[in-house]
Structure formats: C-alpha cells, structure tokens
Scaffold this motif. Sequence first.
Motif, PDB file in Angstrom:
ATOM      1  N   LYS A   4      38.993  -0.720 -21.838  1.00 16.07           N
ATOM      2  CA  LYS A   4      39.659  -1.735 -22.660  1.00 16.07           C
ATOM      3  C   LYS A   4      38.761  -2.168 -23.814  1.00 16.07           C
ATOM      4  O   LYS A   4      39.231  -2.372 -24.931  1.00 16.07           O
ATOM      5  CB  LYS A   4      40.048  -2.948 -21.819  1.00 16.07           C
ATOM      6  CG  LYS A   4      41.245  -2.726 -20.931  1.00 16.07           C
ATOM      7  CD  LYS A   4      41.595  -3.997 -20.187  1.00 16.07           C
ATOM      8  CE  LYS A   4      42.745  -3.774 -19.233  1.00 16.07           C
ATOM      9  NZ  LYS A   4      43.040  -4.989 -18.459  1.00 16.07           N
ATOM     10  N   GLN A   5      37.483  -2.303 -23.540  1.00 21.63           N
ATOM     11  CA  GLN A   5      36.548  -2.699 -24.593  1.00 21.63           C
ATOM     12  C   GLN A   5      36.400  -1.596 -25.643  1.00 21.63           C
ATOM     13  O   GLN A   5      36.348  -1.880 -26.841  1.00 21.63           O
ATOM     14  CB  GLN A   5      35.196  -3.051 -23.988  1.00 21.63           C
ATOM     15  CG  GLN A   5      35.220  -4.323 -23.174  1.00 21.63           C
ATOM     16  CD  GLN A   5      33.969  -4.516 -22.345  1.00 21.63           C
ATOM     17  OE1 GLN A   5      33.359  -3.558 -21.871  1.00 21.63           O
ATOM     18  NE2 GLN A   5      33.579  -5.770 -22.163  1.00 21.63           N
ATOM     19  N   LEU A   6      36.333  -0.344 -25.187  1.00 22.33           N
ATOM     20  CA  LEU A   6      36.259   0.776 -26.128  1.00 22.33           C
ATOM     21  C   LEU A   6      37.496   0.817 -27.015  1.00 22.33           C
ATOM     22  O   LEU A   6      37.406   0.991 -28.233  1.00 22.33           O
ATOM     23  CB  LEU A   6      36.130   2.107 -25.379  1.00 22.33           C
ATOM     24  CG  LEU A   6      34.766   2.444 -24.824  1.00 22.33           C
ATOM     25  CD1 LEU A   6      34.854   3.675 -23.929  1.00 22.33           C
ATOM     26  CD2 LEU A   6      33.773   2.676 -25.942  1.00 22.33           C
ATOM     27  N   PHE A   7      38.648   0.643 -26.372  1.00 28.12           N
ATOM     28  CA  PHE A   7      39.884   0.652 -27.142  1.00 28.12           C
ATOM     29  C   PHE A   7      39.898  -0.507 -28.135  1.00 28.12           C
ATOM     30  O   PHE A   7      40.264  -0.336 -29.300  1.00 28.12           O
ATOM     31  CB  PHE A   7      41.115   0.572 -26.231  1.00 28.12           C
ATOM     32  CG  PHE A   7      42.384   0.612 -27.018  1.00 28.12           C
ATOM     33  CD1 PHE A   7      42.946   1.816 -27.369  1.00 28.12           C
ATOM     34  CD2 PHE A   7      42.986  -0.558 -27.456  1.00 28.12           C
ATOM     35  CE1 PHE A   7      44.097   1.862 -28.146  1.00 28.12           C
ATOM     36  CE2 PHE A   7      44.130  -0.527 -28.227  1.00 28.12           C
ATOM     37  CZ  PHE A   7      44.690   0.689 -28.570  1.00 28.12           C
ATOM     38  N   GLY A   8      39.512  -1.689 -27.676  1.00 26.54           N
ATOM     39  CA  GLY A   8      39.499  -2.863 -28.544  1.00 26.54           C
ATOM     40  C   GLY A   8      38.596  -2.683 -29.752  1.00 26.54           C
ATOM     41  O   GLY A   8      38.936  -3.071 -30.874  1.00 26.54           O
ATOM     42  N   ALA A  13      38.269  -1.652 -35.534  1.00 27.25           N
ATOM     43  CA  ALA A  13      37.740  -0.836 -36.631  1.00 27.25           C
ATOM     44  C   ALA A  13      38.870  -0.323 -37.521  1.00 27.25           C
ATOM     45  O   ALA A  13      38.754  -0.328 -38.754  1.00 27.25           O
ATOM     46  CB  ALA A  13      36.922   0.324 -36.073  1.00 27.25           C
ATOM     47  N   ILE A  14      39.960   0.097 -36.908  1.00 25.80           N
ATOM     48  CA  ILE A  14      41.110   0.574 -37.684  1.00 25.80           C
ATOM     49  C   ILE A  14      41.714  -0.572 -38.483  1.00 25.80           C
ATOM     50  O   ILE A  14      42.023  -0.431 -39.666  1.00 25.80           O
ATOM     51  CB  ILE A  14      42.155   1.239 -36.762  1.00 25.80           C
ATOM     52  CG1 ILE A  14      41.612   2.579 -36.252  1.00 25.80           C
ATOM     53  CG2 ILE A  14      43.491   1.423 -37.483  1.00 25.80           C
ATOM     54  CD1 ILE A  14      42.466   3.245 -35.200  1.00 25.80           C
ATOM     55  N   GLY A  19      42.033  -3.247 -43.992  1.00 25.28           N
ATOM     56  CA  GLY A  19      41.944  -4.557 -44.630  1.00 25.28           C
ATOM     57  C   GLY A  19      42.935  -5.586 -44.111  1.00 25.28           C
ATOM     58  O   GLY A  19      43.258  -6.543 -44.813  1.00 25.28           O
ATOM     59  N   TYR A  20      43.409  -5.387 -42.891  1.00 26.04           N
ATOM     60  CA  TYR A  20      44.372  -6.323 -42.316  1.00 26.04           C
ATOM     61  C   TYR A  20      43.678  -7.389 -41.478  1.00 26.04           C
ATOM     62  O   TYR A  20      42.666  -7.135 -40.833  1.00 26.04           O
ATOM     63  CB  TYR A  20      45.385  -5.602 -41.425  1.00 26.04           C
ATOM     64  CG  TYR A  20      46.413  -4.794 -42.173  1.00 26.04           C
ATOM     65  CD1 TYR A  20      47.106  -5.333 -43.248  1.00 26.04           C
ATOM     66  CD2 TYR A  20      46.708  -3.501 -41.793  1.00 26.04           C
ATOM     67  CE1 TYR A  20      48.064  -4.599 -43.927  1.00 26.04           C
ATOM     68  CE2 TYR A  20      47.665  -2.754 -42.467  1.00 26.04           C
ATOM     69  CZ  TYR A  20      48.337  -3.312 -43.531  1.00 26.04           C
ATOM     70  OH  TYR A  20      49.279  -2.585 -44.196  1.00 26.04           O
ATOM     71  N   THR A  21      44.260  -8.558 -41.472  1.00 17.74           N
ATOM     72  CA  THR A  21      43.810  -9.628 -40.587  1.00 17.74           C
ATOM     73  C   THR A  21      44.483  -9.437 -39.230  1.00 17.74           C
ATOM     74  O   THR A  21      45.442  -8.657 -39.098  1.00 17.74           O
ATOM     75  CB  THR A  21      44.216 -11.007 -41.141  1.00 17.74           C
ATOM     76  OG1 THR A  21      45.649 -11.069 -41.190  1.00 17.74           O
ATOM     77  CG2 THR A  21      43.624 -11.251 -42.526  1.00 17.74           C
ATOM     78  N   LEU A  58      50.691   1.928 -40.597  1.00 16.88           N
ATOM     79  CA  LEU A  58      49.423   2.307 -41.214  1.00 16.88           C
ATOM     80  C   LEU A  58      49.420   3.759 -41.690  1.00 16.88           C
ATOM     81  O   LEU A  58      48.509   4.175 -42.397  1.00 16.88           O
ATOM     82  CB  LEU A  58      48.264   2.084 -40.239  1.00 16.88           C
ATOM     83  CG  LEU A  58      48.033   0.652 -39.759  1.00 16.88           C
ATOM     84  CD1 LEU A  58      46.852   0.603 -38.809  1.00 16.88           C
ATOM     85  CD2 LEU A  58      47.817  -0.294 -40.927  1.00 16.88           C
ATOM     86  N   GLY A  59      50.417   4.520 -41.266  1.00 19.12           N
ATOM     87  CA  GLY A  59      50.481   5.928 -41.655  1.00 19.12           C
ATOM     88  C   GLY A  59      49.453   6.779 -40.934  1.00 19.12           C
ATOM     89  O   GLY A  59      48.939   7.756 -41.483  1.00 19.12           O
ATOM     90  N   ILE A  60      49.153   6.402 -39.688  1.00 20.32           N
ATOM     91  CA  ILE A  60      48.201   7.169 -38.895  1.00 20.32           C
ATOM     92  C   ILE A  60      48.896   7.681 -37.639  1.00 20.32           C
ATOM     93  O   ILE A  60      50.009   7.263 -37.322  1.00 20.32           O
ATOM     94  CB  ILE A  60      46.952   6.330 -38.514  1.00 20.32           C
ATOM     95  CG1 ILE A  60      47.334   5.139 -37.632  1.00 20.32           C
ATOM     96  CG2 ILE A  60      46.210   5.878 -39.765  1.00 20.32           C
ATOM     97  CD1 ILE A  60      46.138   4.344 -37.115  1.00 20.32           C
TER      98      ILE A  60
END
Length: 105
Positions: A4-8, A13-14, A19-21, A58-60
């Motif tokens: 969960k921490q790795l995912f978070g 980072a993404i 540049g999103y809040t 996000l287009g990812i």
Amino acid sequence: MNKKQLFGKRFKAIRKKFGYTQDKMAEIAGIEPQSISKIESGKNFPLLSNLDKIAIKLGIELEDFFYYDHKVCEDDLKADLIRVFDSLDQTDKEKLLRIAKIFRV
C-alpha cells in the motif's frame, strides 16, 4: 515499505508529475480528497474503477500506477525470471538466452 505504501508513493508521484492537487485528483475520480490522502499515505488502495477514471483523464495506462522504483530481492527476481522462461517456447528461450548473454560481464 508495504504494498500500500509503495502504491501510494507511486500514485503521489504521478499526481505531482501532472501538477494536480489532491483535491483535483479526488474530483477526477469522484471521491473525497481525504481518500486521496489515505491512498498516498499507504492506508488504502483505490477502487479499480476510480483508478481507471484517473488513468483515462491523465492519458496514461492503468499499469503505470504499478511500476515501482524499488529493489526486488534476488530470490523474487530469480523466481520471476524462471516463471517467464518456463512460459516460453524453445525458440523464444534460445532468443532470451542470447539476449541475456549480451548483458553478462
């Protein structure tokens, strides 16, 4: 660091890369901003449907959320390599071996 921490960490980072809040990510997913905070702090995983909404916006690719910059222990790495190798036909095994030999020092 647990999963969960790795995912978070990756999720955050993404978010920052775009540049999103946290509020904007929550708006995109249709969830409360506190939920984004819990995801990024490793307390919760997001629902797949919410994660998919974010990825589309996000287009990812959805998979991009699961590429972690962490070290894999050698035993896990070997096990993964063996699983991949065993799933290949003989021709592909030979190709993979030739490629691997290029990287051997």
